[in-house]
Design a protein around this motif. Structure first.
Motif, short mmCIF file in Angstrom:
data_model
loop_
_atom_site.label_atom_id
_atom_site.label_comp_id
_atom_site.label_asym_id
_atom_site.label_seq_id
_atom_site.Cartn_x
_atom_site.Cartn_y
_atom_site.Cartn_z
N LYS A 178 75.51 56.97 36.67
CA LYS A 178 75.46 58.12 37.57
C LYS A 178 76.80 58.80 37.77
O LYS A 178 76.85 59.98 38.10
N LEU A 208 70.55 62.40 35.43
CA LEU A 208 69.46 62.62 36.39
C LEU A 208 68.58 61.38 36.47
O LEU A 208 68.15 60.85 35.44
N LYS A 281 67.05 65.44 41.33
CA LYS A 281 68.51 65.44 41.45
C LYS A 281 68.96 66.51 42.44
O LYS A 281 69.88 66.28 43.24
#
Length: 376
Positions: A178, A208, A281
């Motif tokens: 991430k 995402l 997201k």
């Protein structure tokens, strides 16, 4: 040595969970029962570790008192001096375990991940580096036993990639990747450069969490779905069917296209997966923005305007500008050996969350590996 945060809220939650598990109807809903059981075990372990830490703190105080006691037994004093380093080490280890247990986990950490890589500024050189980043993340994923599923791609004329979207499935994929979101910059002499000048190019990376239908509700009325012929170099089947799918989500303005499969249905399914992940997201970013207002930096915010990293090939150097991490092992990094980068980003994020939890500021990683070398 600063004290740990109060354990009372966690003890109260443990009591609530114990009460739920004691209810005769607890196992009527197996799925909920499993979730409550997991949370109870985790919370019970946290409480146990907290009390173990407190016990170790008391043992350290007793050992120090024996050492300072001038009239005490010399043998006991010697024994206390021998035990003290181990006790202090255990105290510090338990403290970090407890603090990690007190920090709420990110709900998306265990999800699979949709990754998007796009060539930015720099023309052919940017697309070539986009292809190298795709290869780097593929190698890293393979090393962890994850699987790669292409979703959509667009090649450049010189063998690079204008854009590639792919799904990575495996354990804790989003947790590991991430912090890769953002603008990644490369500095090197392109193969097409006759005068040996160093060029600077950029590639954007978006990470995402994969969204399920239950995570994001999409009204079919909000979608414009267009079908067209798949573009490609030609050959059997490439331009003979209307298989490429383009989906426009009117409320958000997001556009998704998929043309990798010959099946229109498969392309539509992949495009919807990407759309749901982008919408999830956006939703998460809104929540993180509220939290980020209380933080001094935004590690892992994934802002497209944020230059997060520089790959300087002439100096064999990778610099992550968010945490001041500098490594001189670029060939190994490009082969997918990015564990040190990932772990350093996770550690820095943990320290920020820890500071928010305890009110204690940490120096972080800046300067530990040569400073925040900025390649302007």
């Amino acid at each position: 040595m600063e004290k740990l945060p109060d354990i009372f809220p966690f003890q109260r939650r443990l009591d609530e969970l114990d009460a739920q598990m004691a209810d005769p109807s607890f196992y009527n809903n197996p799925r909920k029962a499993a979730e409550v059981s997991r949370e109870q075990q985790k919370t019970q372990q946290l409480v146990n570790d907290y009390h173990a830490h407190e016990k170790t703190v008391r043992e350290i105080a007793e050992a120090q008192a024996l050492i300072k006691d001038q009239a005490g037994d010399p043998d006991l004093k010697e024994l206390a001096e021998m035990e003290l380093p181990d006790l202090q080490k255990r105290r510090d280890e338990l403290k970090e375990i407890v603090l990690r247990g007190m920090i709420p986990p990110e709900p998306s950490d265990s999800r699979n991940t949709v990754m998007e890589i796009r060539a930015g500024t720099g023309g052919d050189e940017a697309s070539l580096f986009a292809a190298e980043l795709f290869r780097m993340y593929t190698r890293y994923s393979e090393g962890r036993g994850w699987k790669i599923q292409p979703m959509s791609s667009s090649a450049s004329e010189r063998g690079g990639i204008k854009e590639v979207i792919f799904l990575i499935t495996g354990q804790d994929v989003y947790k590991q990747l991430k912090f890769e979101s953002g603008v990644q910059r490369v500095q090197r002499v392109p193969t097409t450069e006759a005068n040996g000048r160093i060029h600077t190019s950029t590639v954007t990376v978006a990470v995402l969490p994969e969204a399920e239908e239950v995570d994001v509700q999409i009204d079919p009325q909000d979608l414009d779905i267009m079908v067209c012929r798949a573009s490609g170099p030609g050959g059997q089947g490439v331009n003979t069917t209307d298989s490429a799918v383009q989906i426009f989500h009117k409320p958000s303005g997001l556009m998704v296209q998929c043309a990798d499969e010959r099946s229109q249905l498969k392309n539509k399914a992949k495009a919807m997966t990407v759309l749901r992940s982008r919408l999830l997201k956006l939703k998460e970013d809104e929540e993180h923005a509220k939290y980020a207002a209380h933080r001094k930096s935004q590690i892992g915010s994934g802002g497209r305007s944020e230059r997060i990293r520089t790959y300087n090939f002439p100096q064999n150097r990778l610099t992550d500008h968010r945490i001041g991490l500098t490594l001189y092992s670029l060939p190994q990094v490009m082969e997918g050996r990015i564990d040190e980068v990932v772990e350093s980003l996770q550690r820095a994020d943990f320290e920020e969350k820890l500071a928010a939890l305890t009110g204690v500021e940490f120096a972080g990683f800046a300067g530990k590996r040569g400073g925040t070398e900025d390649d302007e």
